[in-house]
Design a protein around this motif. Structure first.
Motif, PDB file in Angstrom:
ATOM      1  N   GLY A 185       0.807  -1.220   0.000  1.00 17.64           N
ATOM      2  CA  GLY A 185       0.000   0.000   0.000  1.00 17.64           C
ATOM      3  C   GLY A 185       0.837   1.265   0.000  1.00 17.64           C
ATOM      4  O   GLY A 185       0.531   2.212  -0.706  1.00 17.64           O
ATOM      5  N   HIS A 186       1.914   1.261   0.780  1.00 20.84           N
ATOM      6  CA  HIS A 186       2.719   2.474   0.935  1.00 20.84           C
ATOM      7  C   HIS A 186       4.189   2.128   0.935  1.00 20.84           C
ATOM      8  O   HIS A 186       4.566   0.960   1.066  1.00 20.84           O
ATOM      9  N   ARG A 187       4.992   3.147   0.825  1.00 22.88           N
ATOM     10  CA  ARG A 187       6.429   2.941   0.978  1.00 22.88           C
ATOM     11  C   ARG A 187       6.930   3.851   2.089  1.00 22.88           C
ATOM     12  O   ARG A 187       6.547   5.017   2.178  1.00 22.88           O
TER      13      ARG A 187
ATOM     14  N   LEU B  38      22.105   7.725   1.016  1.00 25.47           N
ATOM     15  CA  LEU B  38      21.847   7.494   2.451  1.00 25.47           C
ATOM     16  C   LEU B  38      20.359   7.354   2.755  1.00 25.47           C
ATOM     17  O   LEU B  38      19.868   7.873   3.755  1.00 25.47           O
ATOM     18  N   ALA B  39      19.637   6.681   1.883  1.00 24.38           N
ATOM     19  CA  ALA B  39      18.198   6.520   2.116  1.00 24.38           C
ATOM     20  C   ALA B  39      17.775   5.096   1.793  1.00 24.38           C
ATOM     21  O   ALA B  39      18.330   4.456   0.909  1.00 24.38           O
ATOM     22  N   LEU B  40      16.795   4.606   2.535  1.00 23.64           N
ATOM     23  CA  LEU B  40      16.248   3.274   2.310  1.00 23.64           C
ATOM     24  C   LEU B  40      14.746   3.392   2.094  1.00 23.64           C
ATOM     25  O   LEU B  40      14.100   4.293   2.607  1.00 23.64           O
ATOM     26  N   GLY B  41      14.200   2.463   1.305  1.00 24.32           N
ATOM     27  CA  GLY B  41      12.757   2.419   1.141  1.00 24.32           C
ATOM     28  C   GLY B  41      12.278   1.022   1.464  1.00 24.32           C
ATOM     29  O   GLY B  41      12.929   0.054   1.108  1.00 24.32           O
ATOM     30  N   LEU B  42      11.153   0.916   2.175  1.00 20.94           N
ATOM     31  CA  LEU B  42      10.615  -0.415   2.419  1.00 20.94           C
ATOM     32  C   LEU B  42       9.094  -0.384   2.363  1.00 20.94           C
ATOM     33  O   LEU B  42       8.476   0.649   2.662  1.00 20.94           O
ATOM     34  N   PRO B  43       8.503  -1.492   1.943  1.00 24.49           N
ATOM     35  CA  PRO B  43       7.044  -1.537   1.847  1.00 24.49           C
ATOM     36  C   PRO B  43       6.420  -1.349   3.231  1.00 24.49           C
ATOM     37  O   PRO B  43       6.997  -1.771   4.240  1.00 24.49           O
ATOM     38  N   SER B  44       5.247  -0.733   3.232  1.00 24.74           N
ATOM     39  CA  SER B  44       4.608  -0.452   4.519  1.00 24.74           C
ATOM     40  C   SER B  44       3.102  -0.474   4.325  1.00 24.74           C
ATOM     41  O   SER B  44       2.618  -0.317   3.206  1.00 24.74           O
ATOM     42  N   ASP B  45       2.361  -0.675   5.419  1.00 23.33           N
ATOM     43  CA  ASP B  45       0.900  -0.560   5.309  1.00 23.33           C
ATOM     44  C   ASP B  45       0.444   0.870   5.574  1.00 23.33           C
ATOM     45  O   ASP B  45      -0.727   1.174   5.578  1.00 23.33           O
ATOM     46  N   GLY B  46       1.415   1.751   5.843  1.00 25.00           N
ATOM     47  CA  GLY B  46       1.095   3.167   6.004  1.00 25.00           C
ATOM     48  C   GLY B  46       0.626   3.540   7.401  1.00 25.00           C
ATOM     49  O   GLY B  46       0.302   4.699   7.657  1.00 25.00           O
ATOM     50  N   THR B  47       0.611   2.583   8.333  1.00 24.62           N
ATOM     51  CA  THR B  47       0.118   2.890   9.681  1.00 24.62           C
ATOM     52  C   THR B  47       1.234   3.382  10.588  1.00 24.62           C
ATOM     53  O   THR B  47       2.415   3.107  10.351  1.00 24.62           O
ATOM     54  N   ALA B  48       0.846   4.097  11.662  1.00 22.96           N
ATOM     55  CA  ALA B  48       1.810   4.565  12.659  1.00 22.96           C
ATOM     56  C   ALA B  48       2.447   3.374  13.373  1.00 22.96           C
ATOM     57  O   ALA B  48       3.628   3.400  13.724  1.00 22.96           O
TER      58      ALA B  48
ATOM     59  N   ILE C  39      12.204  10.487   8.247  1.00 24.02           N
ATOM     60  CA  ILE C  39      11.264   9.401   7.977  1.00 24.02           C
ATOM     61  C   ILE C  39      10.063   9.975   7.230  1.00 24.02           C
ATOM     62  O   ILE C  39       9.601  11.078   7.533  1.00 24.02           O
ATOM     63  N   SER C  40       9.611   9.284   6.225  1.00 23.28           N
ATOM     64  CA  SER C  40       8.421   9.740   5.490  1.00 23.28           C
ATOM     65  C   SER C  40       7.747   8.538   4.830  1.00 23.28           C
ATOM     66  O   SER C  40       8.388   7.504   4.601  1.00 23.28           O
ATOM     67  N   THR C  41       6.472   8.668   4.551  1.00 21.16           N
ATOM     68  CA  THR C  41       5.775   7.602   3.815  1.00 21.16           C
ATOM     69  C   THR C  41       5.168   8.194   2.551  1.00 21.16           C
ATOM     70  O   THR C  41       4.841   9.376   2.509  1.00 21.16           O
ATOM     71  N   HIS C  42       5.065   7.381   1.516  1.00 26.45           N
ATOM     72  CA  HIS C  42       4.317   7.818   0.332  1.00 26.45           C
ATOM     73  C   HIS C  42       3.708   6.619  -0.356  1.00 26.45           C
ATOM     74  O   HIS C  42       4.120   5.479  -0.135  1.00 26.45           O
ATOM     75  N   ARG C  43       2.724   6.899  -1.204  1.00 22.91           N
ATOM     76  CA  ARG C  43       2.095   5.818  -1.955  1.00 22.91           C
ATOM     77  C   ARG C  43       3.093   5.345  -3.014  1.00 22.91           C
ATOM     78  O   ARG C  43       3.892   6.120  -3.502  1.00 22.91           O
ATOM     79  N   PRO C  44       3.060   4.071  -3.355  1.00 24.14           N
ATOM     80  CA  PRO C  44       4.066   3.572  -4.291  1.00 24.14           C
ATOM     81  C   PRO C  44       3.874   4.155  -5.687  1.00 24.14           C
ATOM     82  O   PRO C  44       2.755   4.461  -6.086  1.00 24.14           O
ATOM     83  N   THR C  45       4.958   4.327  -6.379  1.00 22.52           N
ATOM     84  CA  THR C  45       4.922   4.762  -7.767  1.00 22.52           C
ATOM     85  C   THR C  45       5.347   3.571  -8.620  1.00 22.52           C
ATOM     86  O   THR C  45       5.730   2.525  -8.099  1.00 22.52           O
ATOM     87  N   LEU C  46       5.302   3.768  -9.926  1.00 22.06           N
ATOM     88  CA  LEU C  46       5.777   2.696 -10.794  1.00 22.06           C
ATOM     89  C   LEU C  46       7.275   2.455 -10.592  1.00 22.06           C
ATOM     90  O   LEU C  46       7.764   1.361 -10.826  1.00 22.06           O
TER      91      LEU C  46
END
Lengths: 264, 343
Positions: free
Chosen positions: B243-245, B272-282, B302-309
């Protein structure tokens, strides 16, 4: 607009004729507008003629006025430059997206090469006329009757046609326009190893062998004989055989290469 | 014929007819396998985007579908005709705008269009009328009688597309239609594509710009190592990534590497950044931050966003996204001039 428009049919003799005429028109237009190439393929033979007639000619003994000796050779040299331009034009089509566009159209593949070959013949007819006119200004005095002019023109036409197909074949196998230009070197060089500029009997034995048995010499001897009255002997038939043979081989080979290259 | 039956079955099973269908396409050049069993289908009147890194087989797939290259195995039908057995019928129904603009520099825009019209057997007057229509439509009327060598990159590309439309094809193939274009020309190109689809044309395009696929495509297929790694509608494909990253920023390379190992996360395009899948919850964020604190790794941002292509791309190819500046090196040794991705 609608996408349900009736589609024209793409078979039949009329369409084949349209394909060929359209491609010929395109190639002639491109040739006419490629001014540098056009000027070069006329100017270079003219310069060579000036060079041979006024610089080297005095030292070359051919038993006649040198200008009368050298004109047929210059004409064939001129065809070599013209054919090199054809190889480059074909290579340009083959190495850019143009060939993909043409091949995804429902047309005959042969029209692509025919267009270039016919444009090449037209360009050579023009440059040959200019070279011969310039030669007359420089003192070239042909003694040919009308029929002999016609025969000479016919043989040259056949030779140009064969050479243009050969050049088209080189253009198809070349990986780039530059390599097409490099491959055409042989067509520019061969006239020097013929009777174009000096009589072969003045050459060392092995070169004389090459000179007397390569296709350009009989064509030159025949044209020279027809225009200036030197003996032709068997050269007429040999030239005719070379030209028709080359034409048949080169056009078959070019068409085969074209199909093969496009069959990946 | 088993394949024919399979095609028919698909044709009738789907609500909308399939206009492009490929099954098990393979293609090798020498020892290099470019395609290793590609399946895809495109519904009539939609935009289909083929994505993939350099060398993934995008151009080869397009070349097979447009009859320019024969597959080693597999079958493909376009507009109801087999690309190998009925190439002329396929050619009558499609057009191709390749990676290289197929325009003659020494001809004018009008002449380029008229030549194609003549070769499409429209007849002289109709070919000339069609040229005028297309020049108007692609905003080239003022440049109609200028030689193409004086055109800008965007104008050349528009003319190239116009030449593809002379025959009102059912399917238009666009191989990287906007590569190298400025943003304004790109927008014009996108508008042209949308107009075509609105008129019922099917578009199959390849692109390196995932944003382009995101904006234009109804369905996408991601090619990776000669196969379709994932395909479907853009939303469905994104949903498969999660759902989110969650993006995490660190202050040192050492911390970034340790965190990547701890969380099994991938580095993103940013340093110096990592991305991992997330359900977007706290809750998930707490979870991640707690794990990092326990391991003694300080987190800078730290930030979350909806996945892109791009995320889809990274998740399924395990590599960098094609839009990142640091691309995989081009394969310079190609077996034939038509091998993948010369540009």
């Amino acid at each position: 607009m609608t996408t349900l428009q009736a589609r024209p049919t793409h078979t039949g003799l009329g369409n084949a004729l349209t394909d060929h005429l359209t491609m010929i028109g395109r190639c002639v237009r491109l040739t006419r507008r490629n001014t540098e190439t056009l000027i070069m393929s006329i100017a270079l033979p003219l310069l060579m003629m000036l060079l041979f007639v006024y610089v080297f000619g005095g030292a070359i003994n051919t038993g006649t006025q040198y200008v009368n000796y050298v004109v047929p050779g210059i004409v064939l040299l001129c065809t070599g430059y013209g054919a090199a331009a054809t190889a480059m034009a074909v290579a340009n089509d083959m190495t850019t997206g143009v060939i993909d566009r043409l091949r995804t159209l429902p047309i005959r593949g042969s029209a692509v090469l025919t267009g270039h070959v016919v444009a090449s013949v037209a360009r050579n007819a023009l440059s040959t006329t200019i070279v011969v006119t310039a030669a007359v200004v420089m003192g070239f005095r042909p003694r040919a009757a009308f029929a002999e002019w016609l025969l000479a023109a016919g043989l040259l036409l056949l030779y140009v046609l064969a050479l243009s197909w050969f050049a088209a074949g080189l253009g198809v196998i070349a990986k780039s326009v530059e390599s097409a230009s490099a491959l055409s070197f042989v067509m520019l060089f061969l006239p020097y190893l013929s009777s174009a500029f000096v009589p072969p009997h003045t050459m060392p034995r092995f070169l004389r062998g090459i000179s007397e048995h390569q296709p350009i010499t009989p064509v030159i001897e025949t044209v020279r004989g027809l225009l200036t009255g030197t003996p032709i002997g068997a050269n007429g038939w040999i030239a005719l055989l070379w030209c028709t043979g080359l034409l048949a081989a080169a056009s078959t080979f070019a068409a085969w290469l074209f199909r093969r290259r496009n069959a990946v | 014929m088993r394949m024919t039956y399979a095609f028919k079955r698909t044709y009738y099973a789907l609500g909308e007819p399939v206009i492009v269908e490929a099954e098990g396409l393979t293609k090798s050049y020498g020892t290099t396998t470019v395609l290793d069993g590609v399946d895809l289908h495109v519904r009539r009147g939609t935009v289909f985007a083929l994505l993939g890194p350099n060398g993934a087989g995008k151009t080869t797939t397009i070349r097979i579908l447009t009859t320019l290259t024969r597959p080693d195995a597999g079958t493909a039908r376009v507009a109801g005709h087999d690309v190998v057995r009925e190439p002329t019928k396929v050619r009558g129904a499609i057009s191709l705008t390749g990676q290289f603009a197929a325009v003659d520099d020494q001809q004018t825009g009008r002449e380029n269009l008229t030549v194609v019209g003549r070769l499409m057997h429209l007849g002289g007057p109709a070919a000339r009328r069609r040229a005028v229509d297309l020049l108007d439509r692609f905003d080239l009327r003022d440049a109609a009688d200028r030689r193409v060598k004086t055109y800008s990159g965007g104008m050349r590309r528009r003319l190239d597309l116009a030449m593809s439309l002379v025959s009102t094809p059912e399917v238009i193939f666009l191989d990287e239609p906007t590569t190298g274009l400025d943003p304004v020309s790109r927008t014009t190109m996108w508008d042209a594509v949308r107009d075509l689809v609105a008129a019922g044309t099917t578009i199959v395009l390849t692109t390196q710009y995932l944003e382009e696929a995101d904006r234009l495509a109804d369905t996408v297929a991601l090619l990776h190592e000669g196969r379709v790694a994932v395909s479907g509608s853009t939303d469905a494909v994104k949903a498969r990534v999660g759902g989110h990253r969650l993006d995490l920023g660190f202050t040192t390379d050492h911390d970034t590497t340790r965190a990547a190992a701890l969380l099994s996360a991938r580095r993103t395009d940013a340093p110096l950044a990592l991305g991992l899948p997330s359900d977007g919850t706290a809750t998930h964020q707490h979870h991640v931050l707690d794990a990092l604190r326990t391991a003694g790794i300080p987190v800078a941002t730290i930030s979350t966003h909806r996945p892109t292509l791009d995320d889809v791309f990274i998740a399924f190819t395990g590599g960098q996204s094609p839009t990142s500046p640091d691309q995989a090196p081009l394969d310079l040794v190609t077996a034939t001039p038509y091998a993948e991705d010369l540009a």
